[in-house]
Design an enzyme around this catalytic site. Structure first.
Site, PDB file in Angstrom:
ATOM      1  CE1 TYR A  71       2.772   8.438  -4.571  1.00 42.49           C
ATOM      2  CE2 TYR A  71       4.195   6.695  -5.423  1.00 42.49           C
ATOM      3  CZ  TYR A  71       2.966   7.330  -5.389  1.00 42.49           C
ATOM      4  OH  TYR A  71       1.932   6.852  -6.167  1.00 42.49           O
ATOM      5  CG  HIS A 124       1.458   0.470 -13.398  1.00 39.13           C
ATOM      6  ND1 HIS A 124       0.868  -0.465 -12.578  1.00 39.13           N
ATOM      7  CD2 HIS A 124       0.691   0.505 -14.518  1.00 39.13           C
ATOM      8  CE1 HIS A 124      -0.203  -0.948 -13.174  1.00 39.13           C
ATOM      9  NE2 HIS A 124      -0.332  -0.387 -14.360  1.00 39.13           N
ATOM     10  CB  THR A 196      -0.997  -9.061 -10.548  1.00 34.52           C
ATOM     11  OG1 THR A 196      -1.811  -7.894 -10.737  1.00 34.52           O
ATOM     12  CG2 THR A 196      -1.389 -10.105 -11.577  1.00 34.52           C
TER      13      THR A 196
HETATM   14  N1  APR Z   1       3.779 -14.219  -3.983  1.00 35.36           N
HETATM   15  C1  APR Z   1       2.849 -14.114  -4.973  1.00 35.36           C
HETATM   16  N2  APR Z   1       1.727 -13.360  -4.871  1.00 35.36           N
HETATM   17  C2  APR Z   1       1.541 -12.692  -3.711  1.00 35.36           C
HETATM   18  C3  APR Z   1       2.449 -12.759  -2.634  1.00 35.36           C
HETATM   19  C4  APR Z   1       3.606 -13.564  -2.809  1.00 35.36           C
HETATM   20  N3  APR Z   1       4.528 -13.686  -1.839  1.00 35.36           N
HETATM   21  N4  APR Z   1       1.963 -11.975  -1.606  1.00 35.36           N
HETATM   22  C5  APR Z   1       0.808 -11.429  -2.060  1.00 35.36           C
HETATM   23  N5  APR Z   1       0.544 -11.867  -3.306  1.00 35.36           N
HETATM   24  C6  APR Z   1      -0.584 -11.518  -4.173  1.00 35.36           C
HETATM   25  C7  APR Z   1      -1.859 -11.124  -3.461  1.00 35.36           C
HETATM   26  O1  APR Z   1      -2.662 -12.273  -3.227  1.00 35.36           O
HETATM   27  C8  APR Z   1      -2.509 -10.191  -4.494  1.00 35.36           C
HETATM   28  O2  APR Z   1      -3.326 -10.929  -5.384  1.00 35.36           O
HETATM   29  O3  APR Z   1      -0.176 -10.361  -4.876  1.00 35.36           O
HETATM   30  C9  APR Z   1      -1.327  -9.603  -5.264  1.00 35.36           C
HETATM   31  C10 APR Z   1      -1.067  -8.142  -4.973  1.00 35.36           C
HETATM   32  O4  APR Z   1      -2.188  -7.420  -5.430  1.00 35.36           O
HETATM   33  P1  APR Z   1      -2.182  -5.820  -5.367  1.00 35.36           P
HETATM   34  O5  APR Z   1      -1.745  -5.361  -4.026  1.00 35.36           O
HETATM   35  O6  APR Z   1      -3.509  -5.394  -5.907  1.00 35.36           O
HETATM   36  O7  APR Z   1      -1.028  -5.381  -6.365  1.00 35.36           O
HETATM   37  P2  APR Z   1      -1.079  -5.375  -7.943  1.00 35.36           P
HETATM   38  O8  APR Z   1      -1.965  -6.459  -8.476  1.00 35.36           O
HETATM   39  O9  APR Z   1       0.308  -5.343  -8.419  1.00 35.36           O
HETATM   40  O10 APR Z   1      -1.740  -3.955  -8.233  1.00 35.36           O
HETATM   41  C11 APR Z   1      -1.748  -3.568  -9.591  1.00 35.36           C
HETATM   42  O11 APR Z   1      -2.513  -1.424  -9.008  1.00 35.36           O
HETATM   43  O12 APR Z   1      -2.726   0.445  -7.927  1.00 35.36           O
HETATM   44  C12 APR Z   1      -2.070  -0.091  -8.939  1.00 35.36           C
HETATM   45  O13 APR Z   1      -0.011   0.703  -9.660  1.00 35.36           O
HETATM   46  C13 APR Z   1      -0.596  -0.144  -8.729  1.00 35.36           C
HETATM   47  O14 APR Z   1       0.848  -1.640  -9.915  1.00 35.36           O
HETATM   48  C14 APR Z   1      -0.245  -1.589  -9.021  1.00 35.36           C
HETATM   49  C15 APR Z   1      -1.501  -2.113  -9.671  1.00 35.36           C
END
Ligand code: APR
Length: 250
Positions: A71, A124, A196
């Protein structure tokens, strides 16, 4: 990657017609600010770890120093980062249209807030905040700032450890934030889902709640996600490129 002009115009018209817009952001929102997305966060020396293991109470108790150092690296990256054009487009829209946009974020960075969306609903938590790992056995209200500067910091009186102020796997989301997010999803006319993967619940269920309540759901993501089926429109491009195009003319 480029988005079909007609699809972009359709999204703009839907947003223009919406008196209430709910935005759900994920880690992709901060990717163009140089913050690794959650599932890409484990690169380099962290590549051998499972993020779900590190971001859990069990993972922290098993190796507090390791998790605290992970972290600490992520905190340093966030502090060195700047909000991108996507963050600024959302903040500028909210300023032009007070009360019309509700921003719900899964992100634990502070880039939305630094861009100006200070009332972002944080599902979160906040990675830059500290909190105690356990309730104080002496029922004191010690401040984490008083903890001894060990790794992780520790209360010198009772040994309680300091942990990041985020929601870990297996922990409940903050009730008030989740209620506010669900209310915004159910009452908006349009929802923008930005960056996401839609793999973590209950945040991943907000788009379906909005769709069922009659909202027009637009996904901004260069890749497919688990919640594409909840959207009427998927714009396959990035947050920093698309959000100014979608919002700046409104
Ligand atoms: N613009 C838009 N989307 C993007 C970009 C970008 N520049 N770059 C990547 N992405 C997309 C990816 O294709 C993916 O679908 O962002 C998404 C990121 O996914 P994750 O890494 O899974 O993140 P997230 O969906 O926020 O995870 C949700 O999981 O573990 C927990 O607390 C953690 O808040 C997090 C939650």
């Amino acid at each position: 990657m480029s988005v079909d002009a007609a699809a972009l115009q359709h999204a703009i018209e839907r947003l223009r017609a919406a008196s209430s817009i709910c935005v759900l952001s994920g880690a992709g929102m901060s990717a163009e600010s140089g913050i690794a997305t959650f599932r890409d966060a484990l690169s380099g020396l962290w590549a051998r770890f499972d993020p779900a293991q590190l971001a859990s109470p069990e993972g922290f108790r098993a190796d507090p120093s390791l998790v605290w150092r992970w972290y600490a690296e992520r905190r340093a990256a966030v502090r060195a980062a700047q909000p991108n054009a996507g963050h600024h487009a959302l903040a500028a829209f909210a300023k032009r249209h007070p009360g019309r946009l509700t921003l719900v974020s899964q992100n634990v960075d502070d880039l939305h807030q630094r861009a100006g969306n200070v009332d972002t609903i944080r599902l979160h938590g906040d990675m830059l905040e500290d909190q105690w790992l356990d309730a104080c056995p002496r029922a004191m209200s010690c401040d984490t700032a008083w903890a001894a500067p060990t790794v992780p910091p520790r209360c010198e009186a009772c040994g309680n450890l300091v942990r990041p102020g985020v929601v870990w796997f297996g922990e409940a989301l903050p009730f008030v934030a989740l209620q506010a997010a669900e209310q915004a999803a159910r009452s908006c006319q349009a929802m923008l889902v930005v960056g996401t993967s839609g793999v973590v619940w209950p945040a991943a269920g907000l788009a379906a709640q909005a769709r069922r309540a009659g909202a027009f759901v637009i996904i901004v993501n260069p890749d497919a996600s688990d919640i594409d089926g909840d959207a009427q429109l998927h714009l396959p491009d990035t947050a920093a490129r698309l959000l100014p195009l979608l919002l700046d003319s409104l």
